[in-house]
Design an enzyme around this catalytic site. Structure first.
Site, PDB file in Angstrom:
ATOM      1  N   LYS A 101      41.034  44.071  35.677  1.00  0.00           N
ATOM      2  CA  LYS A 101      41.128  45.457  35.202  1.00  0.00           C
ATOM      3  C   LYS A 101      40.621  46.370  36.307  1.00  0.00           C
ATOM      4  CE  LYS A 101      39.655  44.472  30.562  1.00  0.00           C
ATOM      5  NZ  LYS A 101      38.582  44.657  29.644  1.00  0.00           N
ATOM      6  N   ARG A 117      32.436  44.652  38.997  1.00  0.00           N
ATOM      7  CA  ARG A 117      31.573  44.241  37.893  1.00  0.00           C
ATOM      8  C   ARG A 117      31.305  42.742  38.050  1.00  0.00           C
ATOM      9  NH1 ARG A 117      33.112  43.223  31.683  1.00  0.00           N
ATOM     10  NH2 ARG A 117      31.001  43.034  30.915  1.00  0.00           N
ATOM     11  N   HIS A 156      26.206  43.245  29.226  1.00  0.00           N
ATOM     12  CA  HIS A 156      26.628  44.619  28.866  1.00  0.00           C
ATOM     13  C   HIS A 156      25.659  45.677  29.409  1.00  0.00           C
ATOM     14  CE1 HIS A 156      28.809  43.073  25.004  1.00  0.00           C
ATOM     15  NE2 HIS A 156      29.657  43.152  26.017  1.00  0.00           N
ATOM     16  N   ILE A 208      29.283  47.508  20.365  1.00  0.00           N
ATOM     17  CA  ILE A 208      30.004  46.642  19.419  1.00  0.00           C
ATOM     18  C   ILE A 208      31.495  46.696  19.730  1.00  0.00           C
ATOM     19  CG2 ILE A 208      30.162  45.933  17.016  1.00  0.00           C
ATOM     20  CD1 ILE A 208      28.028  47.989  16.314  1.00  0.00           C
ATOM     21  N   GLY A 209      31.924  45.717  20.489  1.00  0.00           N
ATOM     22  CA  GLY A 209      33.353  45.584  20.798  1.00  0.00           C
ATOM     23  C   GLY A 209      33.740  44.164  20.444  1.00  0.00           C
ATOM     24  N   GLY A 267      33.141  41.694  22.390  1.00  0.00           N
ATOM     25  CA  GLY A 267      31.794  41.172  22.651  1.00  0.00           C
ATOM     26  C   GLY A 267      30.831  42.219  22.111  1.00  0.00           C
ATOM     27  N   ARG A 310      32.911  34.897  19.245  1.00  0.00           N
ATOM     28  CA  ARG A 310      31.659  34.183  19.588  1.00  0.00           C
ATOM     29  C   ARG A 310      30.731  34.115  18.380  1.00  0.00           C
ATOM     30  NH1 ARG A 310      30.351  37.464  25.023  1.00  0.00           N
ATOM     31  NH2 ARG A 310      32.444  38.313  24.848  1.00  0.00           N
ATOM     32  N   ILE A 363      34.529  48.919  18.472  1.00  0.00           N
ATOM     33  CA  ILE A 363      34.185  49.033  17.050  1.00  0.00           C
ATOM     34  C   ILE A 363      33.144  50.138  16.853  1.00  0.00           C
ATOM     35  CG2 ILE A 363      33.184  47.791  15.078  1.00  0.00           C
ATOM     36  CD1 ILE A 363      34.375  45.192  16.352  1.00  0.00           C
ATOM     37  N   GLY A 364      32.123  50.147  17.692  1.00  0.00           N
ATOM     38  CA  GLY A 364      31.056  51.153  17.576  1.00  0.00           C
ATOM     39  C   GLY A 364      31.574  52.576  17.689  1.00  0.00           C
ATOM     40  N   GLU A 365      32.607  52.774  18.507  1.00  0.00           N
ATOM     41  CA  GLU A 365      33.134  54.133  18.686  1.00  0.00           C
ATOM     42  C   GLU A 365      34.127  54.533  17.597  1.00  0.00           C
ATOM     43  OE1 GLU A 365      34.729  54.444  22.714  1.00  0.00           O
ATOM     44  OE2 GLU A 365      32.936  53.440  23.462  1.00  0.00           O
ATOM     45  N   ASN A 366      34.851  53.536  17.089  1.00  0.00           N
ATOM     46  CA  ASN A 366      35.994  53.873  16.226  1.00  0.00           C
ATOM     47  C   ASN A 366      35.882  53.491  14.765  1.00  0.00           C
ATOM     48  OD1 ASN A 366      37.896  54.885  18.287  1.00  0.00           O
ATOM     49  ND2 ASN A 366      37.604  52.836  19.129  1.00  0.00           N
TER      50      ASN A 366
HETATM   51  P1  AMP Z   1      36.344  46.440  22.992  1.00  0.00           P
HETATM   52  O1  AMP Z   1      35.976  45.019  23.287  1.00  0.00           O
HETATM   53  O2  AMP Z   1      35.216  47.404  23.256  1.00  0.00           O
HETATM   54  O3  AMP Z   1      37.638  46.874  23.595  1.00  0.00           O
HETATM   55  O4  AMP Z   1      36.573  46.515  21.397  1.00  0.00           O
HETATM   56  C1  AMP Z   1      37.557  45.759  20.759  1.00  0.00           C
HETATM   57  C2  AMP Z   1      37.325  45.803  19.261  1.00  0.00           C
HETATM   58  O5  AMP Z   1      37.343  47.172  18.831  1.00  0.00           O
HETATM   59  C3  AMP Z   1      38.382  45.072  18.449  1.00  0.00           C
HETATM   60  O6  AMP Z   1      37.762  44.313  17.417  1.00  0.00           O
HETATM   61  C4  AMP Z   1      39.181  46.203  17.831  1.00  0.00           C
HETATM   62  O7  AMP Z   1      39.714  45.848  16.588  1.00  0.00           O
HETATM   63  C5  AMP Z   1      38.110  47.264  17.638  1.00  0.00           C
HETATM   64  N1  AMP Z   1      38.715  48.591  17.472  1.00  0.00           N
HETATM   65  C6  AMP Z   1      39.395  49.316  18.376  1.00  0.00           C
HETATM   66  N2  AMP Z   1      39.874  50.462  17.805  1.00  0.00           N
HETATM   67  C7  AMP Z   1      39.478  50.439  16.516  1.00  0.00           C
HETATM   68  C8  AMP Z   1      39.646  51.296  15.388  1.00  0.00           C
HETATM   69  N3  AMP Z   1      40.322  52.420  15.491  1.00  0.00           N
HETATM   70  N4  AMP Z   1      39.094  50.933  14.214  1.00  0.00           N
HETATM   71  C9  AMP Z   1      38.412  49.778  14.105  1.00  0.00           C
HETATM   72  N5  AMP Z   1      38.209  48.922  15.102  1.00  0.00           N
HETATM   73  C10 AMP Z   1      38.740  49.229  16.294  1.00  0.00           C
END
Ligand code: AMP
Length: 406
Positions: free
Chosen positions: A15, A89, A178, A207-208, A210, A239, A332-335
């Site tokens: 990336k 990174r 992270h 919270i993504g 990972g 995980r 997840i934390g943002e959205n």
């Molecule tokens: P990341 O690793 O930070 O890219 O986050 C990926 C995770 O974020 C996945 O589980 C996605 O399902 C979740 N995610 C992304 N957009 C949304 C959304 N609008 N609502 C809920 N979960 C989301």
């Protein structure tokens, strides 16, 4: 004005983001996926447009050549020499790398010598570093470590309660991960709160796919949920997070399909977490669709996910003896407004209450009530910008050194 690339090389992907520095303007970003596998492709996006093409990518070295071709092709640069800085990174810096470093021959040698700490990640990072160094030997090349921010943890946080010789002889300890993200959102949160970072305590929840939670005292990481590797801590997309180590030899004995411990570790890394419990998907969006349809395994996975986050956040209130704010970040934390709502609902005793109208997708800033003793914030993470900033921090000293050498 110069152009800097932030690079994140994974085992089968690379990336990148291109910045104009020091203006911190993101010019373009992209990803090479499935490097060395069938169906590899390149994605480039800039100025609101996305360009995707399928292309055979044999290895990381070729992906770096292709990246430079893409930059020329889309007129993002006219000449390779416009790229004057590259920030990489790197997942594990061990105890050796406590901050970002210029990748001199010596530093690269030392980095290679600690690859055993992250056998899945560091070798891929090094492939990316070497490919760029061959192609752009003049550019400033910097390693930014995921573990560096956590090197301020005190020994009582980073040691495991196992025989001391395992730490002294084999460096078994908590390193965390992270770090770049936790550091970035902590600094941004302090700005939003209008207080110096050195005067506040924060709990940051990345919270993504990972996920990790960090306790930050006066700007310094004092504990974090990931451990010796990024497998530990809260439950994640694929995980397991924390579990009783005795399960490993037990399963090796009971499950005839398992041949060795590494196979089991791969399952804990890639087939567990939300995916393992729901038997559906590792993606929170898929999980929530299934939850809304009443799928019991999905409901259980969701509840376990929220529970484990709550446990770590509550624990860090104890470690910090209270915090000024809890910060959510990453996919997840943002959205995900439901996950945020359910975590806070279970932690209201600590003095947090959300404003439902502020707890929306894409929120940026404070989402708690003015009366909340602990503020709740959403801060979009930007690890790539942090990496580009770290390159910038070295630039002056680096070029002075080159000039002095003649
Ligand atoms: P990341 O690793 O930070 O890219 O986050 C990926 C995770 O974020 C996945 O589980 C996605 O399902 C979740 N995610 C992304 N957009 C949304 C959304 N609008 N609502 C809920 N979960 C989301």
């Amino acid at each position: 004005m110069s152009k800097t690339l932030s690079v994140n090389a994974g085992s089968s992907s690379l990336k990148w983001q291109l910045f104009e520095m020091p203006e911190e303007k993101m010019l373009a970003k992209g990803i090479f996926e499935r490097i060395g596998l069938e169906g590899s492709k390149s994605l480039v996006s800039f100025e609101g447009e996305k360009h995707e093409r399928e292309i055979e990518i044999i290895d990381h070295r070729q992906s770096v050549l292709l990246l430079m071709d893409e930059l020329i092709h889309f007129h993002l640069i006219q000449d390779f020499r416009e790229i004057t800085g590259i920030g990489h990174r790197v997942v594990a810096g061990g105890e050796y790398f406590k901050e970002s470093v210029v990748l001199t021959k010596e530093n690269l040698k030392n980095l290679k010598s600690i690859s055993y700490l992250a056998p899945l990640h560091n070798p891929a990072n090094i492939l990316g570093i070497e490919a760029f160094q061959r192609l752009l030997p003049e550019a400033l090349s910097v390693a930014v470590f995921d573990t560096a921010f956590h090197t301020t943890m005190p020994e009582e946080a980073f040691r495991y309660p196992i025989p001391t010789r395992y730490y002294e002889d084999f460096e078994v300890r908590k390193y965390g991960a992270h770090g770049t993200s936790h550091k970035y959102v902590a600094a941004e949160a302090a700005k939003v709160l209008g207080k110096p970072l050195e005067e506040i305590n924060l709990i940051t929840a990345h919270i993504g796919n990972g996920a990790s939670v960090t306790a930050i005292e006066k700007g310094k990481s004092v504990d974090t949920s990931m451990g010796f590797t990024p497998l530990a801590g809260v439950m994640m997309g694929t995980r397991s997070g924390d579990m009783d180590a005795s399960i490993l030899p037990y399963l090796l004995k009971r499950d005839d399909s398992l041949e060795n411990a590494q196979q089991l570790i791969d399952i804990l890394n890639n087939e567990s977490g939300i995916l393992g419990v729901s038997e559906l998907s590792s993606d929170m969006r898929d999980l929530e669709v299934a939850v809304s349809e009443g799928n019991e395994k999905a409901i259980l996975a969701y509840k376990m996910f929220v529970n484990r986050l709550k446990k770590y956040i509550a624990e860090y209130f104890g470690i910090l003896n209270g915090a000024d704010a809890l910060v959510f970040t990453a996919g997840i934390g943002e959205n995900d407004t439901d996950v945020r709502r359910d975590i806070i609902k279970g932690l209201s005793w600590f003095g947090m209450e959300l404003v439902p109208e502020l707890n929306v997708r894409g929120a940026n800033g404070i989402i708690s009530t003015p009366d909340s003793k602990v503020k709740v914030l959403v801060i979009p993470t930007n690890e790539e910008l942090m990496i580009a900033r770290d390159v910038e921090n070295f630039r002056e000293a680096w070029f002075k050194q080159i000039l002095e050498k003649g």
